[in-house]
Design a protein around this motif. Structure first.
Motif, PDB file in Angstrom:
ATOM      1  N   GLY A  12     -13.070  52.003  55.411  1.00  0.00           N
ATOM      2  CA  GLY A  12     -13.675  51.823  56.734  1.00  0.00           C
ATOM      3  C   GLY A  12     -13.284  50.479  57.311  1.00  0.00           C
ATOM      4  O   GLY A  12     -12.290  49.877  56.893  1.00  0.00           O
ATOM      5  N   LYS A  13     -14.061  49.999  58.269  1.00  0.00           N
ATOM      6  CA  LYS A  13     -13.796  48.673  58.838  1.00  0.00           C
ATOM      7  C   LYS A  13     -13.929  47.621  57.744  1.00  0.00           C
ATOM      8  O   LYS A  13     -14.768  47.740  56.859  1.00  0.00           O
ATOM      9  N   THR A  14     -13.126  46.566  57.845  1.00  0.00           N
ATOM     10  CA  THR A  14     -13.057  45.576  56.770  1.00  0.00           C
ATOM     11  C   THR A  14     -14.046  44.429  56.964  1.00  0.00           C
ATOM     12  O   THR A  14     -14.160  43.862  58.049  1.00  0.00           O
ATOM     13  N   ILE A  15     -14.738  44.101  55.873  1.00  0.00           N
ATOM     14  CA  ILE A  15     -15.570  42.906  55.800  1.00  0.00           C
ATOM     15  C   ILE A  15     -15.003  42.037  54.680  1.00  0.00           C
ATOM     16  O   ILE A  15     -14.861  42.489  53.542  1.00  0.00           O
ATOM     17  N   VAL A  16     -14.664  40.802  55.008  1.00  0.00           N
ATOM     18  CA  VAL A  16     -14.160  39.851  54.019  1.00  0.00           C
ATOM     19  C   VAL A  16     -15.297  38.925  53.605  1.00  0.00           C
ATOM     20  O   VAL A  16     -16.002  38.381  54.458  1.00  0.00           O
ATOM     21  N   LEU A  17     -15.480  38.759  52.302  1.00  0.00           N
ATOM     22  CA  LEU A  17     -16.552  37.914  51.775  1.00  0.00           C
ATOM     23  C   LEU A  17     -15.946  36.665  51.145  1.00  0.00           C
ATOM     24  O   LEU A  17     -15.110  36.757  50.236  1.00  0.00           O
ATOM     25  N   LEU A  18     -16.354  35.488  51.638  1.00  0.00           N
ATOM     26  CA  LEU A  18     -15.832  34.223  51.143  1.00  0.00           C
ATOM     27  C   LEU A  18     -16.956  33.385  50.536  1.00  0.00           C
ATOM     28  O   LEU A  18     -17.945  33.088  51.202  1.00  0.00           O
ATOM     29  N   HIS A  19     -16.765  33.005  49.295  1.00  0.00           N
ATOM     30  CA  HIS A  19     -17.792  32.275  48.542  1.00  0.00           C
ATOM     31  C   HIS A  19     -17.764  30.775  48.840  1.00  0.00           C
ATOM     32  O   HIS A  19     -16.872  30.268  49.528  1.00  0.00           O
ATOM     33  N   GLY A  20     -18.730  30.077  48.270  1.00  0.00           N
ATOM     34  CA  GLY A  20     -18.830  28.635  48.459  1.00  0.00           C
ATOM     35  C   GLY A  20     -18.261  27.836  47.296  1.00  0.00           C
ATOM     36  O   GLY A  20     -17.695  28.392  46.340  1.00  0.00           O
ATOM     37  N   PHE A  21     -18.421  26.528  47.371  1.00  0.00           N
ATOM     38  CA  PHE A  21     -17.958  25.586  46.357  1.00  0.00           C
ATOM     39  C   PHE A  21     -18.636  25.872  45.020  1.00  0.00           C
ATOM     40  O   PHE A  21     -19.846  26.085  44.958  1.00  0.00           O
ATOM     41  N   LEU A  22     -17.852  25.899  43.949  1.00  0.00           N
ATOM     42  CA  LEU A  22     -18.298  26.169  42.571  1.00  0.00           C
ATOM     43  C   LEU A  22     -18.726  27.620  42.351  1.00  0.00           C
ATOM     44  O   LEU A  22     -19.276  27.950  41.298  1.00  0.00           O
TER      45      LEU A  22
ATOM     46  N   SER B 125     -21.909  46.378  47.027  1.00  0.00           N
ATOM     47  CA  SER B 125     -22.582  47.626  46.627  1.00  0.00           C
ATOM     48  C   SER B 125     -23.259  48.306  47.810  1.00  0.00           C
ATOM     49  O   SER B 125     -23.228  49.530  47.940  1.00  0.00           O
ATOM     50  N   ALA B 126     -23.860  47.513  48.691  1.00  0.00           N
ATOM     51  CA  ALA B 126     -24.615  48.067  49.822  1.00  0.00           C
ATOM     52  C   ALA B 126     -23.717  48.658  50.901  1.00  0.00           C
ATOM     53  O   ALA B 126     -24.129  49.580  51.616  1.00  0.00           O
ATOM     54  N   PHE B 127     -22.488  48.154  51.031  1.00  0.00           N
ATOM     55  CA  PHE B 127     -21.646  48.541  52.169  1.00  0.00           C
ATOM     56  C   PHE B 127     -20.387  49.314  51.813  1.00  0.00           C
ATOM     57  O   PHE B 127     -19.683  49.789  52.712  1.00  0.00           O
ATOM     58  N   LYS B 128     -20.075  49.474  50.530  1.00  0.00           N
ATOM     59  CA  LYS B 128     -18.787  50.080  50.172  1.00  0.00           C
ATOM     60  C   LYS B 128     -18.673  51.566  50.532  1.00  0.00           C
ATOM     61  O   LYS B 128     -17.568  52.101  50.572  1.00  0.00           O
ATOM     62  N   GLU B 129     -19.796  52.212  50.811  1.00  0.00           N
ATOM     63  CA  GLU B 129     -19.733  53.614  51.237  1.00  0.00           C
ATOM     64  C   GLU B 129     -19.304  53.740  52.699  1.00  0.00           C
ATOM     65  O   GLU B 129     -18.815  54.794  53.124  1.00  0.00           O
ATOM     66  N   THR B 130     -19.479  52.680  53.474  1.00  0.00           N
ATOM     67  CA  THR B 130     -19.191  52.751  54.912  1.00  0.00           C
ATOM     68  C   THR B 130     -18.118  51.768  55.376  1.00  0.00           C
ATOM     69  O   THR B 130     -17.603  51.880  56.485  1.00  0.00           O
ATOM     70  N   HIS B 131     -17.792  50.768  54.527  1.00  0.00           N
ATOM     71  CA  HIS B 131     -16.838  49.735  54.910  1.00  0.00           C
ATOM     72  C   HIS B 131     -15.868  49.436  53.769  1.00  0.00           C
ATOM     73  O   HIS B 131     -16.123  49.780  52.620  1.00  0.00           O
ATOM     74  N   GLN B 132     -14.780  48.778  54.130  1.00  0.00           N
ATOM     75  CA  GLN B 132     -13.875  48.241  53.113  1.00  0.00           C
ATOM     76  C   GLN B 132     -14.245  46.782  52.882  1.00  0.00           C
ATOM     77  O   GLN B 132     -14.241  45.986  53.820  1.00  0.00           O
ATOM     78  N   LEU B 133     -14.595  46.442  51.649  1.00  0.00           N
ATOM     79  CA  LEU B 133     -15.013  45.092  51.310  1.00  0.00           C
ATOM     80  C   LEU B 133     -13.894  44.373  50.564  1.00  0.00           C
ATOM     81  O   LEU B 133     -13.431  44.856  49.522  1.00  0.00           O
TER      82      LEU B 133
ATOM     83  N   ASN C 144     -27.369  44.824  57.449  1.00  0.00           N
ATOM     84  CA  ASN C 144     -27.427  46.242  57.832  1.00  0.00           C
ATOM     85  C   ASN C 144     -27.523  46.400  59.353  1.00  0.00           C
ATOM     86  O   ASN C 144     -26.941  47.311  59.936  1.00  0.00           O
ATOM     87  N   GLU C 145     -28.276  45.504  59.977  1.00  0.00           N
ATOM     88  CA  GLU C 145     -28.416  45.553  61.435  1.00  0.00           C
ATOM     89  C   GLU C 145     -27.128  45.125  62.128  1.00  0.00           C
ATOM     90  O   GLU C 145     -26.793  45.627  63.213  1.00  0.00           O
ATOM     91  N   LEU C 146     -26.387  44.207  61.511  1.00  0.00           N
ATOM     92  CA  LEU C 146     -25.145  43.705  62.109  1.00  0.00           C
ATOM     93  C   LEU C 146     -23.977  44.667  61.939  1.00  0.00           C
ATOM     94  O   LEU C 146     -23.071  44.714  62.767  1.00  0.00           O
ATOM     95  N   PHE C 147     -24.008  45.441  60.836  1.00  0.00           N
ATOM     96  CA  PHE C 147     -22.896  46.345  60.560  1.00  0.00           C
ATOM     97  C   PHE C 147     -23.312  47.814  60.590  1.00  0.00           C
ATOM     98  O   PHE C 147     -22.582  48.685  60.226  1.00  0.00           O
TER      99      PHE C 147
END
Length: 258
Positions: free
Chosen positions: A20-30, A41-49, A255-258
């Motif tokens: 589906g539409k892509t969401i990129v997840l970027l972590h923080g320091f350390l 887990s919450a979005f992989k059925e509807t989006h590409q993570l 969930n409200e944003l996507f």
């Protein structure tokens, strides 16, 4: 499944799940790309993570003596190019938010939604830069003590006990990072530029999520930035680690944003 691309003679680690539409997840320091696994887990059925280990973190190697936000944004762009993704939304936690802003500056046409999670647009103050230099010295003296203190201090006092297991897991993973990797990222954080104007000019959907008791990103400061940049502002009650301290509330907002 863990995948890799070669970038300037090093390996960049990333994972891709869902369609589906892509969401990129970027972590923080350390941190590493595993921190937002509940979002995957919450979005992989509807989006590409797409989760990416930023330079010197997780399974991604070190690149030079300074991991600038610009260079990290270029590695994100390289992963998206490899996957032939033309447009994506980015959720960036803390340092990941700084990288997302650098991405917005360099590749605005590729960005759909920009979500800053416990992050900011401003550069380090002189006092904060001095603290970064102190951090580099502490890493060299006692890496484990520095990491343990740095991670624990991101949580509210109450949550340091309530989330002790999660904190221990974060520390255990972070102590695997080589000393020089940590210092390269500290240098990048210290030297990053103010990108308030970049966020102000960005015409896509932009959201800032903040903790009212965040010890790293002053709440009033980020609230003012949200107003100045015309960003949607969402607040939680706890500290800098909303993905753990306000896990349920964060998923509800996403969930409200996507």
């Amino acid at each position: 499944m863990q995948e890799y691309i070669s970038y300037k003679n090093i390996q960049i680690a990333f994972t891709v799940e869902g369609k589906g539409k892509t969401i990129v997840l970027l972590h923080g320091f350390l941190e590493s790309s595993t921190i937002l696994k509940n979002v995957v887990s919450a979005f992989k059925e509807t989006h590409q993570l797409v989760t990416i280990d930023l330079l010197g973190h997780g399974k991604t190697e070190k690149l030079g003596y300074i991991h600038s936000m610009e260079t990290m944004a270029e590695t994100v762009h390289a992963v998206l190019a490899e996957l032939k993704i033309e447009k994506a939304s980015i959720i960036g936690h803390s340092m990941g938010g700084y990288v997302a802003l650098a991405f917005a500056e360099k590749f605005p046409q590729q960005l759909e939604k920009l979500i800053l999670l416990n992050s900011s647009t401003v550069a380090d103050s002189e006092e904060r830069k001095e603290n970064r230099d102190r951090a580099k010295r502490l890493v060299k003296q006692n890496k484990q003590a520095f990491i343990s203190m740095a991670i624990k201090n991101l949580f509210t006092y109450e949550n340091r006990n309530a989330l002790r297991t999660e904190i221990d897991a974060l520390v255990e993973e972070a102590v695997q990072l080589p000393e020089e990797n940590i210092i390269a990222s500290v240098e990048g954080l210290k030297n990053r530029k103010d990108r308030t104007e970049i966020l102000q000019q960005y015409s896509g959907e932009k959201i800032i999520i903040a903790g009212k008791n965040d010890p790293v990103v002053p709440f009033k400061e980020i609230e003012a930035i949200a107003e100045k940049t015309n960003s949607t502002f969402i607040s939680f009650e706890d500290g800098h680690m909303s993905y753990l301290e306000n896990k349920v509330e964060l998923l509800k907002v996403l969930n409200e944003l996507f």
